[in-house]
Design a protein around this motif. Structure first.
Motif, PDB file in Angstrom:
ATOM      1  N   UNK A   1       2.661  -0.152   4.736  1.00 18.29           N
ATOM      2  CA  UNK A   1       3.439  -0.448   6.008  1.00 18.29           C
ATOM      3  C   UNK A   1       3.510   0.594   6.883  1.00 18.29           C
ATOM      4  N   UNK A   2       3.781   1.920   6.750  1.00 16.40           N
ATOM      5  CA  UNK A   2       3.849   2.977   7.557  1.00 16.40           C
ATOM      6  C   UNK A   2       2.869   4.107   7.486  1.00 16.40           C
ATOM      7  N   UNK A   3       1.727   3.634   6.631  1.00 14.37           N
ATOM      8  CA  UNK A   3       0.820   4.519   6.280  1.00 14.37           C
ATOM      9  C   UNK A   3      -0.360   5.026   7.456  1.00 14.37           C
ATOM     10  N   UNK A   4      -0.633   5.995   8.131  1.00 14.96           N
ATOM     11  CA  UNK A   4      -1.797   5.878   8.990  1.00 14.96           C
ATOM     12  C   UNK A   4      -2.796   6.848   8.476  1.00 14.96           C
ATOM     13  N   UNK A   5      -2.747   7.786   7.553  1.00 11.62           N
ATOM     14  CA  UNK A   5      -3.837   8.456   7.000  1.00 11.62           C
ATOM     15  C   UNK A   5      -4.411   7.729   6.136  1.00 11.62           C
ATOM     16  N   UNK A   6      -6.114   8.301   6.218  1.00 16.94           N
ATOM     17  CA  UNK A   6      -6.959   7.040   5.099  1.00 16.94           C
ATOM     18  C   UNK A   6      -6.309   7.218   3.652  1.00 16.94           C
ATOM     19  N   UNK A   7      -6.593   6.177   3.090  1.00 15.24           N
ATOM     20  CA  UNK A   7      -6.358   5.883   1.735  1.00 15.24           C
ATOM     21  C   UNK A   7      -7.453   5.597   0.916  1.00 15.24           C
ATOM     22  N   UNK A   8      -7.878   6.322  -0.318  1.00 12.87           N
ATOM     23  CA  UNK A   8      -8.629   5.765  -1.158  1.00 12.87           C
ATOM     24  C   UNK A   8      -8.354   4.768  -2.194  1.00 12.87           C
ATOM     25  N   UNK A   9      -8.504   3.653  -2.394  1.00 11.33           N
ATOM     26  CA  UNK A   9      -7.974   2.663  -3.457  1.00 11.33           C
ATOM     27  C   UNK A   9      -9.209   2.491  -4.387  1.00 11.33           C
ATOM     28  N   UNK A  10      -8.915   2.600  -5.554  1.00 13.83           N
ATOM     29  CA  UNK A  10      -9.855   2.463  -6.812  1.00 13.83           C
ATOM     30  C   UNK A  10      -8.961   1.763  -7.962  1.00 13.83           C
ATOM     31  N   UNK A  11      -9.777   0.922  -8.657  1.00  9.92           N
ATOM     32  CA  UNK A  11      -9.264   0.308 -10.198  1.00  9.92           C
ATOM     33  C   UNK A  11      -8.334  -0.745  -9.816  1.00  9.92           C
ATOM     34  N   UNK A  12      -7.128  -0.444 -10.353  1.00  8.82           N
ATOM     35  CA  UNK A  12      -6.152  -1.397 -10.557  1.00  8.82           C
ATOM     36  C   UNK A  12      -5.516  -1.691  -9.092  1.00  8.82           C
ATOM     37  N   UNK A  13      -5.663  -0.592  -8.190  1.00 12.34           N
ATOM     38  CA  UNK A  13      -5.210  -0.694  -6.781  1.00 12.34           C
ATOM     39  C   UNK A  13      -6.048  -1.636  -6.019  1.00 12.34           C
ATOM     40  N   UNK A  14      -7.577  -1.946  -6.454  1.00 13.00           N
ATOM     41  CA  UNK A  14      -8.227  -3.166  -5.667  1.00 13.00           C
ATOM     42  C   UNK A  14      -7.839  -4.284  -6.371  1.00 13.00           C
ATOM     43  N   UNK A  15      -7.422  -4.217  -7.611  1.00 14.35           N
ATOM     44  CA  UNK A  15      -7.198  -5.521  -8.145  1.00 14.35           C
ATOM     45  C   UNK A  15      -5.716  -5.951  -7.561  1.00 14.35           C
TER      46      UNK A  15
ATOM     47  N   UNK B   1     -10.297   3.715   5.775  1.00 16.33           N
ATOM     48  CA  UNK B   1      -9.708   3.798   4.433  1.00 16.33           C
ATOM     49  C   UNK B   1     -10.946   3.410   3.419  1.00 16.33           C
ATOM     50  N   UNK B   2     -11.128   3.710   2.394  1.00 17.87           N
ATOM     51  CA  UNK B   2     -12.078   3.498   1.294  1.00 17.87           C
ATOM     52  C   UNK B   2     -11.723   2.834   0.013  1.00 17.87           C
ATOM     53  N   UNK B   3     -12.521   1.612  -0.255  1.00 15.23           N
ATOM     54  CA  UNK B   3     -12.150   1.029  -1.410  1.00 15.23           C
ATOM     55  C   UNK B   3     -13.433   1.136  -2.315  1.00 15.23           C
ATOM     56  N   UNK B   4     -13.317   1.285  -3.774  1.00 15.72           N
ATOM     57  CA  UNK B   4     -14.505   1.549  -4.712  1.00 15.72           C
ATOM     58  C   UNK B   4     -14.585   0.560  -5.778  1.00 15.72           C
TER      59      UNK B   4
END
Length: 510
Positions: A341-355, A371-374
């Protein structure tokens, strides 16, 4: 390196003929001679039975050029013309006449299954049946011939493309040559790297046939092959006068009871990739494991002993990474939503984050730009749904990237990095990297480079290449089966050394 479409390569041929003031037959002679040179370099006149199967278009013409040179150099050659149509290209006909002039053993005509020759295990088969202009699946008796070649156990070399394969589309049915080696002209083709079709290519070599340099330099392409030179151009050396604050502050969030190892691997990879300061946020159950296994990393813990229920508030980091080992329970999903909701910096999302994103697609709208998803294939399917073929899959990934301004890393034997309409195909790596934790390491490396102030795209491309290169360095010593994800993390530095031809080998002890 740009990957060009069939239409772009056809235009490159046309421009080359005009600018170099040569005929299409002369260009065919150039290409075919270069193929012969590569074959001759390896065979060195060995008495191996060679069978060349030529179609009746320009790919077949290339095969006839190769046949002529092989015969003139004393090789044992039988040339077969696969007569699947009444149409002939002019350059094919010209080279057919040239071949007849130098040998009494004229090319043998195949009109049906009755004309198939025997193909033996010790034969060397050259496939020149169909080239990049193929626009439909190969069926009927030509398909039977391809199947005969495939089941013969002879070594098969394809000219430009394995016959039956198309550069820019997948045919649902039809036969395709399964080559042991492919000598492709000027530019690799996209289908060489797609999961559904890469198995047909075998070892690949791209031959420079000197198409017009100006055209090749200016032609627009949104698909690129990433090799050593491209990775070198992205890498930035460290300043002599620097300190840890110059190399980023990252926060890696993840883990749950029984899955703390994934966060250890990610943070270890981040540190091995040059991160200045790395903090991990994990459930309390992982505290001892983290502190003991990687003392260089700082540890914060969730109030919950077994899972993530809240992200650290107001933590000052250059980049955040989330997902490995985190689980998909409701509390963890809610914590991710609140964080975004408040994040402005890049986020890398992997694994369960993608689920979690797959189950709560509204969260994609909250992802910070760049941001990056893998995802691996299963995770990707949960994100974008089913696809008809790899080209359809790529279109859907590009649409997702464009809609949410995300960089998407489609993991596989050739990992694809998608940024809007641009596609970057990684060339490093090996089958040994298909092991638990390899993806956690990759996310750690990507996070590290973003934290070091690389752009998200540059960080991702460089990380994917070095990750694959590190895996190859280790597997060359230990073999595919013994490669562990931790080995990949520990050898990122050697991969950087190899990038600049510094000696990456470990010091030998007496």
């Amino acid at each position: 390196m740009k990957i060009l479409t069939a239409a772009q390569l056809a235009e490159a041929d046309k421009v080359t003929l005009e600018k170099q003031d040569i005929t299409s037959e002369e260009l065919m002679e150039r290409a075919g001679t270069l193929v012969f040179n590569e074959i001759h370099k390896r065979l060195q006149g060995a008495p191996i039975p060679i069978k060349i199967f030529c179609g009746i278009g320009n790919n077949g013409g290339d095969g006839l050029v190769v046949a002529r040179h092989l015969i003139q150099h004393g090789y044992e050659v039988r040339t077969f013309i696969v007569n699947y149509s009444d149409k002939r290209s002019e350059d094919f006909l010209s080279n057919y006449e040239k071949l007849k002039e130098i040998t009494n053993d004229w090319p043998e005509l195949i009109k049906s299954k009755n004309g198939f020759p025997e193909i033996h295990t010790g034969d060397f088969v050259i496939d020149a049946l169909f080239g990049i202009g193929l626009n439909r699946a190969v069926e009927g008796w030509p398909a039977d011939l391809i199947n005969l070649i495939n089941t013969s156990q002879a070594f098969v070399l394809s000219i430009d493309m394995p016959s039956g394969l198309a550069p820019d589309q997948v045919f649902k049915d039809g036969a395709v040559i399964k080559a042991g080696y492919t000598l492709s002209f000027q530019s690799p083709k996209l289908s060489f790297y797609l999961p559904d079709t890469m198995e047909y290519v075998g070892d690949l070599q791209v031959i420079d046939i000197a198409l017009d340099r100006e055209y090749l330099g200016k032609v627009d392409s949104n698909i690129f092959l990433i090799g050593k030179e491209e990775a070198q151009s992205l890498y930035r050396s460290r300043k002599i006068n620097s300190h840890k604050g110059d190399y980023g502050k990252v926060l890696i969030i993840g883990g749950s009871y029984g899955k703390i190892g994934s966060v250890i691997l990610a943070s270890r990879a981040a540190m091995r990739s040059g991160t200045g300061l790395c903090t991990v946020y994990i459930p309390e159950c992982g505290y001892d494991a983290l502190q003991i296994s990687i003392p260089e990393v700082m540890v914060l813990t969730d109030q919950n002993s077994k899972m993530i229920t809240k992200f650290p508030s107001d933590f000052d980091a250059d980049v955040f990474c989330f997902g490995m080992g985190a689980g998909t329970n409701e509390a963890t999903a809610n914590a991710l939503g609140e964080f975004l909701e408040t994040q402005k910096k890049p986020v890398v999302i992997d694994a369960d984050g993608i689920n979690i994103l797959s189950k709560n697609k509204s969260l994609l709208k909250k992802m910070p730009e760049n941001s990056v998803i893998t995802p691996h294939p299963g995770e990707l399917k949960r994100l974008i749904g089913e696809w008809k073929d790899d080209f359809d899959k790529l279109d859907k990934v590009k649409a997702l990237s464009k809609k949410f301004k995300l960089i998407i890393v489609v993991k596989g034997a050739h990992t694809f990095i998608v940024n809007n309409e641009e596609v970057y195909i990684n060339s490093s790596g090996n089958p040994g990297m298909a092991t638990a934790g390899s993806g956690d390491v990759l996310s750690g490396v990507i996070t590290s480079f973003i934290g070091q102030n690389y752009s998200s795209l540059a960080a991702t491309i460089l990380a994917v290449y070095l990750h694959g290169s590190s895996g190859t360095l280790v597997s060359d010593q230990l073999g595919y089966e013994s490669l562990l994800a931790g080995d990949i993390a520990d050898n990122i530095g050697r991969a950087v050394q190899q990038l600049f031809n510094r000696n990456p080998e470990p010091e030998q002890k007496n």
